[in-house]
Design an enzyme around this catalytic site. Sequence first.
Site, PDB file in Angstrom:
ATOM      1  N   ASP A 202       0.811  -1.214   0.000  1.00 45.88           N
ATOM      2  CA  ASP A 202       0.000   0.000   0.000  1.00 45.88           C
ATOM      3  C   ASP A 202       0.847   1.268   0.000  1.00 45.88           C
ATOM      4  O   ASP A 202       2.065   1.244   0.200  1.00 45.88           O
ATOM      5  CB  ASP A 202      -1.015  -0.006   1.159  1.00 45.88           C
ATOM      6  N   VAL A 203       0.174   2.376  -0.225  1.00 44.77           N
ATOM      7  CA  VAL A 203       0.847   3.649  -0.470  1.00 44.77           C
ATOM      8  C   VAL A 203       1.699   4.103   0.722  1.00 44.77           C
ATOM      9  O   VAL A 203       2.713   4.804   0.546  1.00 44.77           O
ATOM     10  CB  VAL A 203      -0.204   4.724  -0.837  1.00 44.77           C
TER      11      VAL A 203
END
Length: 325
Positions: A202-203
């Site tokens: 994820d970011v």
Amino acid sequence: MSGKVRPTLSLPKIQREVNPRRKSVRTYRVDRHHKSSSLESTGASPEFCPELQTETRNFSDKRRKLSVSEMACLDKLPQNKTQTGVRISKLMAERGLCSRREADVYIERGWVYVDGQQVTELGSRAQPSAKISLNKTAQTVQRRQVTILLNKPLGYVSGQPEPGCIPAVTLIRRENQYSPSFGGAPFSLVHLKGLAPAGRLDVNSTGLLVLTQDGRVARQLVGETSDIEKEYLVRIEGTLDDMKLALLKHGLSLDGKPLKPAKVEPINADQLRFILNEGRKRQIRRMCELVGLRVVGLKRVRIGSVRLGRLPLGKWRYLSKDESF
């Protein structure tokens, strides 16, 4: 002219006047129309006209016989033997020959052989015991496919771009390649074609991200039957006790589905080591939230037997020929 009554023509007369060689439904309907018109003019009904009933039965019989003959002809058509069994593309993916998407491309190009016979029709099937092989062209294509290891920084997304974020694949540029002599050939734009992430990160997480052109690698890492281990270093806020640690190892559920057992061990007061063999969306962060912990940092350091090692943040390298997951 107004006093003349139009004569009713019988079916044979109509056939001779219209087309003596043609026997069609249209001819019958024309005759029926004339007979119905004449019957209406006399006040009679078709139920009391034996001649019309006989012709109607004969027409129905002809239509019924035609349907039966058509069905008989269909039964005699040769059947496609490849339509029994399992889809060849599925068998190829299960055996690790390629991904299902790649299998469809190979089949369409005539690169696939089943029991020695070339297969070119998409959706073809074969028995699970069938021998499936690829020709030399397909094997050459597979040898040229590359797999890339990236140390993903914060702010980049592994897959589809999100608002305000940039896809991690944009980092795969010549100037970001780490030690071109390590892990294969120098960078080529051809290696960007079909390059896709094999797994998510994820970011707000950093660390090892795999991008590959090879469907076999993707299936190995993210396929339904994949059990490849992924190792993470996780920095947390909150108090960790034995009960919370036990739940993190086994006993939690996400989205109504129980999680597989995980290996979780404390490194120090605020850092944990997670080893998972599944990859749910934001899994570690959600697991920690369930036991009252907050993740403030997450880094993936290993996938299978491939480690992040000394790969700098934002840099990438090719997976070498002597490495495997």
